[in-house]
Design a protein around this motif. Structure first.
Motif, short mmCIF file in Angstrom:
data_model
loop_
_atom_site.label_atom_id
_atom_site.label_comp_id
_atom_site.label_asym_id
_atom_site.label_seq_id
_atom_site.Cartn_x
_atom_site.Cartn_y
_atom_site.Cartn_z
N ASP A 194 69.83 125.97 60.56
CA ASP A 194 70.45 127.46 61.02
C ASP A 194 69.30 128.17 61.56
N PRO A 195 69.42 128.72 62.97
CA PRO A 195 68.63 129.40 63.53
C PRO A 195 68.22 130.75 62.76
N ASN A 196 69.01 131.34 62.09
CA ASN A 196 68.99 132.57 61.45
C ASN A 196 68.37 132.61 60.18
N ILE A 197 68.00 131.47 59.77
CA ILE A 197 67.41 131.64 58.30
C ILE A 197 65.75 130.87 58.16
N ILE A 198 65.42 131.31 57.07
CA ILE A 198 64.06 130.69 56.75
C ILE A 198 64.16 130.07 55.50
N GLN A 199 63.63 128.73 55.47
CA GLN A 199 63.86 127.86 54.32
C GLN A 199 62.49 127.51 53.61
N LEU A 200 62.52 127.71 52.25
CA LEU A 200 61.36 127.09 51.76
C LEU A 200 61.67 125.89 50.79
N HIS A 222 65.08 127.13 48.50
CA HIS A 222 65.69 128.38 48.75
C HIS A 222 65.49 128.70 50.27
N GLN A 223 66.78 129.65 50.57
CA GLN A 223 66.75 130.07 52.14
C GLN A 223 67.07 131.26 52.13
N TRP A 224 66.41 132.05 52.82
CA TRP A 224 66.56 133.45 53.13
C TRP A 224 67.42 133.78 54.32
N GLU A 225 68.42 134.76 54.51
CA GLU A 225 69.02 135.07 55.75
C GLU A 225 67.83 135.79 56.46
N CYS A 226 67.70 135.79 57.41
CA CYS A 226 67.08 136.67 58.48
C CYS A 226 67.45 138.10 58.31
N ASN A 227 68.78 138.16 58.48
CA ASN A 227 69.58 139.74 58.55
C ASN A 227 68.74 140.57 57.47
N ASP A 228 68.53 139.76 56.04
CA ASP A 228 68.08 140.58 54.93
C ASP A 228 66.67 140.91 55.23
#
Ligand code: MEV
Length: 354
Positions: free
Chosen positions: A45-51, A60-66
């Motif tokens: 997804d182009p709007n997330i960062i996954q680790l 885990h993945q974070w929404e870049c909006n956050d």
């Protein structure tokens, strides 16, 4: 330019663990056969960062909006920036009950926001052949792999790396180590960055050429570097006159061993004496473990060499320097007992390399 693959080796400290935290010199060497790999690829997804850190079961993945609440600051590579730390905290709420996940995610996010805060849609996959938390520098090899990838994405380094770029990788990996451990000496990240065998002191490092046959035994006894370093600090504060001398004696052992290694690296028995003294001093500041002492007893029983703890101690790993004329059958018997009777892992390796 994705994917990006980076990698860094683990390390073994020959002499000087714990004393290094107090500015004493130490000698450490890369273990190139045990290392961490980091792959940066497109996230789904182009709007997330996954680790994705499978070895410690962290995905885990974070929404870049956050990320909108994260201030844009220029953190220094010397100290951790408290504003950045505070603003990352809410993104770590799901890791509070798992200290290892918390440390790993904090380190990742701190370096991410320091170096590439505006990039999105990335997946970071970490794999390590190093046992995690064993004292073999797994966290430093992760920090070096991570700082290399992030600096590359930030266009601050490019291949081939020059001296200044290597220093930048090491400086940022050291910041990562501070996120993981609180007050590291910088040995682990320096060896993971430069490879080879290195004599370090608080100001500089010098590459020394050594090639020694060793056995590494991983006891699988869990321990925390952060906790052990803080226990030693407590002893240092409450018995300063004694403990400061123990730590400076360890520093002298390092310097003597350097002279020996440069003069005649084949003088294994003299190096072995220094290994024994160093181990006893580490025992006196309470960072050994009954199982480490069991391995030392077995080493002496089979007369195969010299054993000390390596890394933070309290379990973790030992290193055994093998005698020159050692009988292979005795080494095999020693390894067999450690594996079969104690369920330890044993790695045979040579120190140095990249
Ligand atoms: C850990 O590998 C080595 C210690 O000396 C801590 C450090 O140097 O940061 C125990």
């Amino acid at each position: 330019p994705l994917p990006i693959l980076t990698s860094a080796p683990g390390k073994v400290i020959l002499f000087g663990e714990h004393a290094a935290v107090y500015g004493e010199p130490a000698i450490a060497a890369a273990v190139s056969s045990l290392r961490t790999y980091l792959l940066v690829s497109n996230a789904n997804d182009p709007n997330i960062i996954q680790l994705d850190f499978l070895d410690i079961k962290l995905t885990h993945q974070w929404e870049c909006n956050d990320f909108s609440t994260i201030p844009t600051i220029q953190p220094s590579t010397k100290e951790l920036d408290s504003t950045l730390l505070k603003s990352i905290d809410p993104l770590l709420s799901s890791f509070k009950s798992n200290p290892l996940h918390h440390q790993a995610a904090l380190t990742f996010l701190y370096l991410f926001f320091s170096l590439i805060p505006n990039l999105k849609g990335l997946k970071f996959s970490v794999r390590s052949t190093l046992p995690v938390g064993a004292g073999l520098g797994s966290s430093a090899s992760i920090c070096v792999s991570l700082s290399t990838a992030l600096l590359h994405l930030a266009k601050l380094i490019s291949i081939p790396l020059n001296k200044a770029q290597l220093k930048l990788i090491n400086d940022w990996a050291f910041i990562g180590e501070k996120c993981m451990h609180g007050n590291p000496s910088g040995i682990d990240n320096t060896v993971a960055t430069y490879g080879n065998s290195i004599l370090l002191n608080s100001q500089s490092h010098e590459i020394i050429d050594i090639d020694l046959p060793i056995l590494l035994t991983y006891t699988k006894i869990p321990r925390s570097t952060k906790q052990l370093v803080s226990n030693v600090r407590h002893m240092y504060n409450s018995h300063h006159a004694i403990v400061s001398k123990i730590l400076s004696s360890i520093g002298h052992i390092t310097l003597e061993s350097k002279d020996l290694l440069l003069a005649d690296a084949s003088d294994i028995d003299s190096l072995g004496e220094l290994i024994n003294i160093n181990q006893h001093l580490l025992q006196s500041i309470n960072v050994s473990h009954p199982m480490i002492e069991k391995i030392i007893k077995l080493t002496n029983q089979f007369q195969i060499g010299y054993t000390k703890l390596t890394g933070a101690g309290g379990g973790g790993c030992t290193l055994t320097l093998l005698k020159k004329d050692v009988d292979r059958k005795d080494v095999d018997r020693f390894i067999n007992i450690l594996k079969k009777d104690y369920n330890f892992d044993v790695f045979e390796t040579n120190l140095g390399g990249f």
